[in-house]
Design an enzyme around this catalytic site. Structure first.
Site, PDB file in Angstrom:
ATOM      1  N   ASP A  29       0.858  -1.187   0.000  1.00 15.93           N
ATOM      2  CA  ASP A  29       0.000   0.000   0.000  1.00 15.93           C
ATOM      3  C   ASP A  29       0.904   1.250   0.000  1.00 15.93           C
ATOM      4  OD1 ASP A  29      -1.629   2.141   0.566  1.00 15.93           O
ATOM      5  OD2 ASP A  29      -2.596   1.224   2.316  1.00 15.93           O
ATOM      6  N   GLU A  79      30.126   5.722   5.599  1.00 19.94           N
ATOM      7  CA  GLU A  79      30.080   4.293   5.881  1.00 19.94           C
ATOM      8  C   GLU A  79      29.924   3.529   4.572  1.00 19.94           C
ATOM      9  OE1 GLU A  79      26.436   2.826   7.812  1.00 19.94           O
ATOM     10  OE2 GLU A  79      25.855   4.921   8.052  1.00 19.94           O
ATOM     11  N   CYS A 111      26.164   6.375  10.855  1.00 20.58           N
ATOM     12  CA  CYS A 111      25.692   7.705  10.443  1.00 20.58           C
ATOM     13  C   CYS A 111      26.229   8.833  11.324  1.00 20.58           C
ATOM     14  CB  CYS A 111      24.168   7.729  10.427  1.00 20.58           C
ATOM     15  SG  CYS A 111      23.474   6.461   9.365  1.00 20.58           S
ATOM     16  N   TYR A 143      20.151  -1.291   1.046  1.00 21.12           N
ATOM     17  CA  TYR A 143      19.704  -2.473   1.808  1.00 21.12           C
ATOM     18  C   TYR A 143      19.437  -3.646   0.888  1.00 21.12           C
ATOM     19  CZ  TYR A 143      19.106   0.722   5.727  1.00 21.12           C
ATOM     20  OH  TYR A 143      19.323   1.623   6.736  1.00 21.12           O
ATOM     21  N   THR A 152      14.040   2.742   2.456  1.00 16.14           N
ATOM     22  CA  THR A 152      14.831   3.723   3.212  1.00 16.14           C
ATOM     23  C   THR A 152      16.242   3.884   2.639  1.00 16.14           C
ATOM     24  OG1 THR A 152      15.663   2.158   4.877  1.00 16.14           O
ATOM     25  CG2 THR A 152      13.533   3.141   5.315  1.00 16.14           C
ATOM     26  N   SER A 201      16.377  -1.042  15.817  1.00 19.81           N
ATOM     27  CA  SER A 201      17.133   0.181  15.566  1.00 19.81           C
ATOM     28  C   SER A 201      16.316   1.419  15.954  1.00 19.81           C
ATOM     29  CB  SER A 201      17.506   0.227  14.086  1.00 19.81           C
ATOM     30  OG  SER A 201      18.299   1.324  13.813  1.00 19.81           O
ATOM     31  N   HIS A 233      18.700  13.083  13.230  1.00 19.32           N
ATOM     32  CA  HIS A 233      19.207  12.188  12.190  1.00 19.32           C
ATOM     33  C   HIS A 233      17.973  11.541  11.548  1.00 19.32           C
ATOM     34  CE1 HIS A 233      21.125   9.029  10.062  1.00 19.32           C
ATOM     35  NE2 HIS A 233      20.723   8.083  10.884  1.00 19.32           N
ATOM     36  N   LYS A 242       9.351   9.775  15.478  1.00 19.13           N
ATOM     37  CA  LYS A 242       9.194   8.920  16.659  1.00 19.13           C
ATOM     38  C   LYS A 242       9.935   9.511  17.865  1.00 19.13           C
ATOM     39  CE  LYS A 242       8.713   4.611  14.082  1.00 19.13           C
ATOM     40  NZ  LYS A 242       7.781   3.632  14.612  1.00 19.13           N
ATOM     41  N   SER A 306      24.246   3.996  14.140  1.00 20.60           N
ATOM     42  CA  SER A 306      23.986   2.644  14.644  1.00 20.60           C
ATOM     43  C   SER A 306      25.275   1.986  15.098  1.00 20.60           C
ATOM     44  CB  SER A 306      23.362   1.793  13.545  1.00 20.60           C
ATOM     45  OG  SER A 306      22.071   2.240  13.273  1.00 20.60           O
TER      46      SER A 306
HETATM   47  N1  COA Z   1      -0.762   3.299   5.774  1.00 22.12           N
HETATM   48  C1  COA Z   1      -0.050   4.054   6.649  1.00 22.12           C
HETATM   49  N2  COA Z   1       0.920   3.575   7.473  1.00 22.12           N
HETATM   50  C2  COA Z   1       1.192   2.253   7.369  1.00 22.12           C
HETATM   51  C3  COA Z   1       0.506   1.404   6.484  1.00 22.12           C
HETATM   52  C4  COA Z   1      -0.502   1.974   5.655  1.00 22.12           C
HETATM   53  N3  COA Z   1      -1.182   1.250   4.780  1.00 22.12           N
HETATM   54  N4  COA Z   1       1.014   0.160   6.618  1.00 22.12           N
HETATM   55  C5  COA Z   1       1.981   0.214   7.571  1.00 22.12           C
HETATM   56  N5  COA Z   1       2.082   1.493   8.019  1.00 22.12           N
HETATM   57  C6  COA Z   1       3.018   2.006   9.036  1.00 22.12           C
HETATM   58  C7  COA Z   1       3.191   1.071  10.219  1.00 22.12           C
HETATM   59  O1  COA Z   1       2.152   1.243  11.156  1.00 22.12           O
HETATM   60  C8  COA Z   1       4.551   1.533  10.723  1.00 22.12           C
HETATM   61  O2  COA Z   1       4.404   2.731  11.444  1.00 22.12           O
HETATM   62  P1  COA Z   1       5.066   2.853  12.909  1.00 22.12           P
HETATM   63  O3  COA Z   1       6.535   2.602  12.726  1.00 22.12           O
HETATM   64  O4  COA Z   1       4.739   4.231  13.317  1.00 22.12           O
HETATM   65  O5  COA Z   1       4.431   1.798  13.757  1.00 22.12           O
HETATM   66  C9  COA Z   1       5.308   1.882   9.450  1.00 22.12           C
HETATM   67  O6  COA Z   1       4.308   2.062   8.437  1.00 22.12           O
HETATM   68  C10 COA Z   1       6.273   0.815   8.997  1.00 22.12           C
HETATM   69  O7  COA Z   1       5.582  -0.386   8.951  1.00 22.12           O
HETATM   70  P2  COA Z   1       6.285  -1.742   9.405  1.00 22.12           P
HETATM   71  O8  COA Z   1       5.328  -2.841   9.280  1.00 22.12           O
HETATM   72  O9  COA Z   1       6.971  -1.518  10.718  1.00 22.12           O
HETATM   73  O10 COA Z   1       7.372  -1.794   8.223  1.00 22.12           O
HETATM   74  P3  COA Z   1       8.501  -2.823   7.901  1.00 22.12           P
HETATM   75  O11 COA Z   1       8.388  -4.096   8.659  1.00 22.12           O
HETATM   76  O12 COA Z   1       8.506  -2.906   6.426  1.00 22.12           O
HETATM   77  O13 COA Z   1       9.856  -2.115   8.411  1.00 22.12           O
HETATM   78  C11 COA Z   1      11.552  -0.453   8.689  1.00 22.12           C
HETATM   79  C12 COA Z   1      10.090  -0.724   8.327  1.00 22.12           C
HETATM   80  C13 COA Z   1      11.774   1.021   8.795  1.00 22.12           C
HETATM   81  C14 COA Z   1      11.873  -1.099  10.044  1.00 22.12           C
HETATM   82  C15 COA Z   1      12.444  -1.064   7.574  1.00 22.12           C
HETATM   83  O14 COA Z   1      12.215  -0.340   6.395  1.00 22.12           O
HETATM   84  C16 COA Z   1      13.916  -1.011   7.886  1.00 22.12           C
HETATM   85  O15 COA Z   1      14.455  -1.931   8.525  1.00 22.12           O
HETATM   86  N6  COA Z   1      14.629   0.057   7.453  1.00 22.12           N
HETATM   87  C17 COA Z   1      16.010   0.270   7.762  1.00 22.12           C
HETATM   88  C18 COA Z   1      16.145   0.732   9.184  1.00 22.12           C
HETATM   89  C19 COA Z   1      17.206   1.751   9.358  1.00 22.12           C
HETATM   90  O16 COA Z   1      17.271   2.665   8.584  1.00 22.12           O
HETATM   91  N7  COA Z   1      18.063   1.566  10.379  1.00 22.12           N
HETATM   92  C20 COA Z   1      19.125   2.455  10.650  1.00 22.12           C
HETATM   93  C21 COA Z   1      18.634   3.650  11.316  1.00 22.12           C
HETATM   94  S1  COA Z   1      19.857   4.694  11.937  1.00 22.12           S
END
Ligand code: COA
Length: 384
Positions: A29, A79, A111, A143, A152, A201, A233, A242, A306
């Site tokens: 979605d 990095e 980062c 990634y 991301t 993370s 960041h 958050k 991280s």
């Molecule tokens: N409409 C609106 N929001 C939606 C949605 C929809 N249809 N479906 C899901 N979401 C929201 C979820 O509620 C969640 O929000 P929240 O985090 O506020 O709870 C968000 O979208 C992400 O959904 P989630 O199911 O947690 O996504 P994911 O399992 O695909 O993982 C990350 C998301 C960010 C964890 C993943 O992309 C990732 O690992 N990224 C790299 C992390 C990173 O950058 N780490 C280093 C940081 S320094």
């Protein structure tokens, strides 16, 4: 003596993918990516671009001959460097035509690297007031295709000249920091893509922010009223949201509304470019300076790398900050990019130049590029 950021330069690749198109291609979605993650576009580097070429471009956009003559220090935070031995900084000496009597090196701590660079530059200028330092954040965030982290990704570089009597930002040298051995994100030397425990993370990032804000208040008898803006960041824009939300209900509603409005101004460019790793906080700074800042404002900046290192420090926007950032160039660069299809992005993503590759200069669209890999050595050129 006032010390801080005198100029900021920025570079991001000329191609991007649309996040809604990415969501559709991944059968997700689109609201999840645009609202849940908080991104709109993602920069896509060409195979002849890397941490070196992007660093050269961001620095080249601000360096004058006078700056070069007074440079005493060059630090690159990255990095995604291209060599396990030689620093990205050394490659830049020829590309930027820098004088050889400077100290230069690369810093790696996920980062956090550019923040370590800035604090080191502060110390250097305080000891060498007539000298300047160049600090560059440069990264390609990867990634992997069809991974949870794909949305991301991003690429780009932010260059900052640190000097006395800075035009843009005075660093107050009020800072708190912390380090913990945490397995939230890592990239072993054999891998081109990062591994992340994404949700973990998020938790660590928010915990670090909460801990450091407590420490900052105690150390400096500070309150939220001392600041009109918090910059975070932002590997993806939901992440900073958050951390900001941890203040909701704990500070007056009008203060929270002000911080939220300013945060929205600081994430505009990140929504357009994606993750810059080391440069993410500083792209947020640039976005805020162009889209909302007022002189004299006190900022609180949250840097996170991280692994993990966090630092929370304050800075003051200077009277002539607009003269140290070329807003028109930044906006032009963002607006003149070309949209790439998801299938072309996937093809380009797989290309990995091997030893013996010679790049056709006619096919290059960036000013600085990887021209050849000869005897396993990466060689670079500047497009005339
Ligand atoms: N409409 C609106 N929001 C939606 C949605 C929809 N249809 N479906 C899901 N979401 C929201 C979820 O509620 C969640 O929000 P929240 O985090 O506020 O709870 C968000 O979208 C992400 O959904 P989630 O199911 O947690 O996504 P994911 O399992 O695909 O993982 C990350 C998301 C960010 C964890 C993943 O992309 C990732 O690992 N990224 C790299 C992390 C990173 O950058 N780490 C280093 C940081 S320094």
């Amino acid at each position: 003596m006032n010390i801080g950021i005198d100029k900021i330069g920025f570079y991001t690749p000329k191609d991007y993918i649309d996040i809604v198109e990415l969501a559709k291609a991944r059968d997700v979605d689109p609201n999840k990516f645009t609202i849940g993650i908080g991104q709109d576009k993602q920069a896509v580097p060409r195979p002849y671009e890397d941490a070196v070429t992007m660093a050269a471009s961001s620095a080249d956009s601000i360096l004058t001959e006078a700056d070069k003559a007074s440079l005493g220090l060059l630090i690159v935070g990255t990095e995604s460097s291209v060599d396990e031995s030689k620093s990205t900084a050394a490659f830049l000496m020829d590309l930027l035509e820098l004088p050889e009597d400077i100290r230069s090196f690369e810093i790696k701590q996920a980062c956090y690297g550019a923040t370590a660079g800035l604090q080191t530059a502060y110390d250097f200028v305080s000891q060498n007031p007539d000298k300047k330092a160049l600090v560059i954040a440069t990264d390609i965030a990867r990634y992997g295709i069809k991974t949870p982290g794909e949305v991301t990704q991003g690429a780009g570089s932010v260059a900052m000249i640190v000097s006395q009597n800075p035009r843009v930002l005075k660093l107050n040298y009020k800072s708190v920091y912390m380090t913990k051995n945490v397995g939230d994100f890592w990239r072993p030397t054999f891998s081109k893509t990062a591994f992340a425990r994404g949700k973990y993370s998020n938790e660590i990032y928010v915990d670090f922010f909460k801990t450091l804000w407590e420490k900052y208040q105690t150390k400096y008898s500070a309150t939220i009223d001392d600041f009109s803006t918090l910059l975070f960041h932002i590997p993806y824009t939901k992440m900073g949201t958050k951390a900001l939300r941890t203040l909701e209900g704990k500070i007056p509603d009008d203060k929270y509304a002000e911080l939220t409005e300013h945060y929205q101004q600081s994430i505009k460019f990140s929504r357009e470019v994606g993750n810059l790793y080391t440069g993410s906080l500083y792209l947020g700074l640039l976005s805020y300076l162009i889209n909302g800042a007022r002189s004299g404002e006190e900022l609180l900046m949250f840097s996170y790398g991280s692994g993990a290192v966090g630092e929370l420090y304050s800075a003051e926007i200077q009277k002539d900050f607009a003269s140290g950032i070329v807003s028109e160039n930044v906006l032009k660069m963002l607006n003149e990019r070309k949209k790439m299809s998801i299938s072309d992005y996937e093809k380009i993503y797989q290309i990995e130049y091997q030893n013996g590759t010679i790049v056709d200069p006619e096919a290059v669209e960036s000013k600085f590029y990887l021209s050849e890999i000869k005897d396993n050595e990466r060689l670079y050129k500047k497009n005339k």
